[in-house]
Structures are given as structure tokens and as C-alpha cells.
Enzyme design. Structure first.
Site, PDB file in Angstrom:
ATOM      1  CB  SER A   7      18.386  79.440  50.136  1.00 26.48           C
ATOM      2  OG  SER A   7      18.333  78.828  51.409  1.00 26.48           O
ATOM      3  CG  ASP A  34      18.150  76.195  47.965  1.00 20.87           C
ATOM      4  OD1 ASP A  34      17.302  76.722  48.708  1.00 20.87           O
ATOM      5  OD2 ASP A  34      19.347  76.493  47.968  1.00 20.87           O
ATOM      6  CG  HIS A  65      22.957  76.060  45.112  1.00 18.83           C
ATOM      7  ND1 HIS A  65      22.934  75.841  46.476  1.00 18.83           N
ATOM      8  CD2 HIS A  65      24.010  75.353  44.639  1.00 18.83           C
ATOM      9  CE1 HIS A  65      23.934  75.033  46.803  1.00 18.83           C
ATOM     10  NE2 HIS A  65      24.605  74.721  45.707  1.00 18.83           N
ATOM     11  N   GLY A 141      21.109  69.435  50.517  1.00 24.55           N
ATOM     12  CA  GLY A 141      19.909  68.625  50.291  1.00 24.55           C
ATOM     13  C   GLY A 141      18.733  69.067  51.118  1.00 24.55           C
ATOM     14  CG  PHE A 142      17.135  67.424  53.406  1.00 27.59           C
ATOM     15  CD1 PHE A 142      18.072  66.455  53.082  1.00 27.59           C
ATOM     16  CD2 PHE A 142      15.818  67.263  52.978  1.00 27.59           C
ATOM     17  CE1 PHE A 142      17.719  65.328  52.357  1.00 27.59           C
ATOM     18  CE2 PHE A 142      15.444  66.131  52.262  1.00 27.59           C
ATOM     19  CZ  PHE A 142      16.392  65.165  51.944  1.00 27.59           C
ATOM     20  N   GLY A 143      17.207  71.838  54.388  1.00 24.40           N
ATOM     21  CA  GLY A 143      17.392  72.969  55.280  1.00 24.40           C
ATOM     22  C   GLY A 143      17.392  72.522  56.731  1.00 24.40           C
ATOM     23  CG  ASP A 174      23.850  77.286  50.770  1.00 22.05           C
ATOM     24  OD1 ASP A 174      23.596  76.833  49.640  1.00 22.05           O
ATOM     25  OD2 ASP A 174      23.004  77.313  51.702  1.00 22.05           O
ATOM     26  N   GLY A 175      24.388  77.138  54.406  1.00 23.79           N
ATOM     27  CA  GLY A 175      24.042  75.989  55.245  1.00 23.79           C
ATOM     28  C   GLY A 175      24.254  76.285  56.718  1.00 23.79           C
ATOM     29  N   GLY A 176      23.180  76.249  57.470  1.00 22.83           N
ATOM     30  CA  GLY A 176      23.298  76.463  58.919  1.00 22.83           C
ATOM     31  C   GLY A 176      23.606  77.888  59.297  1.00 22.83           C
ATOM     32  N   GLY A 196      18.433  79.864  54.865  1.00 22.18           N
ATOM     33  CA  GLY A 196      17.111  79.328  54.571  1.00 22.18           C
ATOM     34  C   GLY A 196      16.215  79.314  55.785  1.00 22.18           C
TER      35      GLY A 196
HETATM   36  C1  DX5 Z   1      21.327  72.863  50.848  1.00 21.17           C
HETATM   37  C2  DX5 Z   1      20.734  74.174  50.398  1.00 21.17           C
HETATM   38  C3  DX5 Z   1      20.769  75.275  51.432  1.00 21.17           C
HETATM   39  C4  DX5 Z   1      19.706  75.193  52.419  1.00 21.17           C
HETATM   40  C5  DX5 Z   1      20.109  76.112  53.532  1.00 21.17           C
HETATM   41  O1  DX5 Z   1      20.627  72.225  51.757  1.00 21.17           O
HETATM   42  O2  DX5 Z   1      21.553  74.615  49.354  1.00 21.17           O
HETATM   43  O3  DX5 Z   1      20.631  76.565  50.806  1.00 21.17           O
HETATM   44  O4  DX5 Z   1      18.482  75.601  51.884  1.00 21.17           O
HETATM   45  O5  DX5 Z   1      19.185  75.933  54.524  1.00 21.17           O
HETATM   46  P1  DX5 Z   1      19.544  76.332  56.012  1.00 21.17           P
HETATM   47  O6  DX5 Z   1      19.891  77.791  55.977  1.00 21.17           O
HETATM   48  O7  DX5 Z   1      18.264  76.032  56.742  1.00 21.17           O
HETATM   49  O8  DX5 Z   1      20.696  75.475  56.427  1.00 21.17           O
END
Ligand code: DX5
Length: 219
Positions: A7, A34, A65, A141-143, A174-176, A196
Site C-alpha cells: 500500500s 489508500d 481502499h 489512517g496512518f502507516g 491490512d495494517g502492521g 505499507g
Molecule cells: C491504514 C492503511 C494501511 C496502511 C498500512 O492506515 O489502510 O494500508 O497504509 O501501513 P502499515 O503496513 O505501515 O501498517
């Protein structure tokens, strides 16, 4: 078949096109854009213009997304921009079944995403209308956030719900997602891993990071 789906939220925006090309060169087949509106999630990100710009650059699937309120307002624009799959949030679609049908009627795949606090049961009536279910393992919201392992039972529950209906649609997480959490998500029943910051970071190249994620699932 396990799919690693980078992402682009954490990509280097000064050279986004080159980063997307590097994802494809590393073996990527799909990327996730995203889209954030600062209302459903506390961040602003991209619009249809970014999808339009990326479309000709890479022969990859473009997933969009939609972390936005009232996503129905933008379905056509993102499809016209080149999206191959639109993923809406259960929390933003009071008539989720209709929205998923509208997305399919536009000729693209329909995905639905669940925030960590949203139960799997909310999808009971629409499973047959979706082409992908995406479980958020962070608050969107954030990576760079930590993986919420309390979402693993939800993944297992969704896999069971799908199997009981004879449905084989993929479950995305999706996430972490990183080399440590990927095996956990796959073991729970996920087959699409949205990553991400574990792909786009200063620690390694996109090629190295992508290869490490693929190795972590052993396929
Ligand atoms: C929500 C986004 C995720 C984010 C994932 O925050 O939908 O896709 O970019 O980022 P990571 O993989 O760093 O958690």
C-alpha cells in the site's frame, strides 16, 4: 496463493511512480492506494488523480481502499481513473449490499473492509456480493502502527463463515503487516497481505523488503 499487496501510503511521494515500478520489478502484482478524507480517518491522502497517474506506469492490479465517508460519491471517478478493485468500509455504507452491487456493475471487483471494532457478523448478508474482505489490523489512517493481534480470531471467523457458504473469496489483512505478523495472518486464513511501511522504508530496498515478506510466508 498468497499475495503481498504493497500500500503506497508509506511510499516516497517524491518518486511515487518509480517506487511503483520497483514493486512490479520485485514481483508485485497488485498495489493498494489508500484514499483518506480526514473525516472517516484522521488523515488526508490521495484522490482519483493519483490512480490516473499510476495506471499507465505499471501492469499491476490497482486496488483503491476508500477510507472515506459516502464512498458512493466517488465510485465512477476511481473506476474511470483506472481502479481494478474498490474496497469500501462497512462502517461508511448504510446500504452496503447496494454499494457492492454498484461497484460490480461498474465492471470492477468489490471489496469490503472492517475496522478493528466492527464484528464479522456485520457482513453476514453481503458475503455473496463481495470479491474480497479486508480486515483492518490497525485503526486506519496512518502507516507504521503495531499489528492488532486481537483481530486474528475475526479472520478465522470470516474464513469459517465463507467456507460454510462455499465461498472462496480472499481475505486481506491490512495494517502492521511485516515478516513477523505475516505468518500469523496467513495461519488465521488470510491470503492477501497489505503492507505499507514494511515495503516502503529506509531500512531496505523495495526489492529486499518485498522478498523478505514473501520469504516470511514461505511461498
Ligand atoms: C491504514 C492503511 C494501511 C496502511 C498500512 O492506515 O489502510 O494500508 O497504509 O501501513 P502499515 O503496513 O505501515 O501498517
Amino acid at each position: 496463493m498468497i499475495v503481498i499487496e504493497p500500500s503506497i501510503l508509506s511510499a516516497d511521494m517524491t518518486c511515487l511512480g518509480e517506487q511503483v515500478r520497483q514493486v512490479q520489478a520485485a514481483g508485485g502484482t497488485v498495489i493498494q492506494v489508500d484514499v483518506m478524507d480526514g473525516q472517516f480517518v484522521p488523515n488526508l491522502s490521495f484522490g482519483p488523480g493519483v490512480v490516473r497517474a499510476l495506471r499507465p506506469l505499471a501492469d499491476m492490479q490497482l486496488d483503491v481502499h476508500l477510507m472515506i465517508v459516502q464512498p458512493e460519491r466517488f465510485l465512477e471517478q476511481f473506476v474511470q481513473a483506472g481502479a481494478d478493485r474498490l474496497i469500501v468500509h462497512q462502517e461508511t455504507c448504510p446500504q452496503l449490499g447496494n454499494t457492492l452491487q454498484r461497484i460490480r456493475a461498474l465492471g470492477v471487483e468489490a471489496g469490503v473492509s472492517l475496522n478493528p471494532d466492527t464484528p464479522a457478523e456485520t457482513l453476514t448478508e453481503v458475503l455473496e456480493l463481495a470479491d474480497l474482505i479486508q480486515v483492518m489490523t490497525v485503526q486506519p489512517g496512518f502507516g507504521g502502527q503495531a499489528f492488532l493481534s486481537d483481530q486474528l480470531p475475526k479472520i478465522r471467523q470470516l474464513r469459517t463463515m465463507l467456507e460454510q457458504r462455499g465461498l472462496t473469496i480472499p481475505i486481506a489483512v491490512d495494517g502492521g503487516i511485516d515478516i513477523h505478523t505475516t505468518p500469523l495472518a496467513v495461519a488465521a486464513g488470510a491470503s492477501v497481505l497489505v503492507a505499507g511501511s514494511s515495503v516502503f522504508n529506509k531500512k531496505g530496498s523495495i526489492e529486499e523488503n518485498f522478498a523478505a515478506l514473501r520469504a516470511s510466508v514461505g511461498r
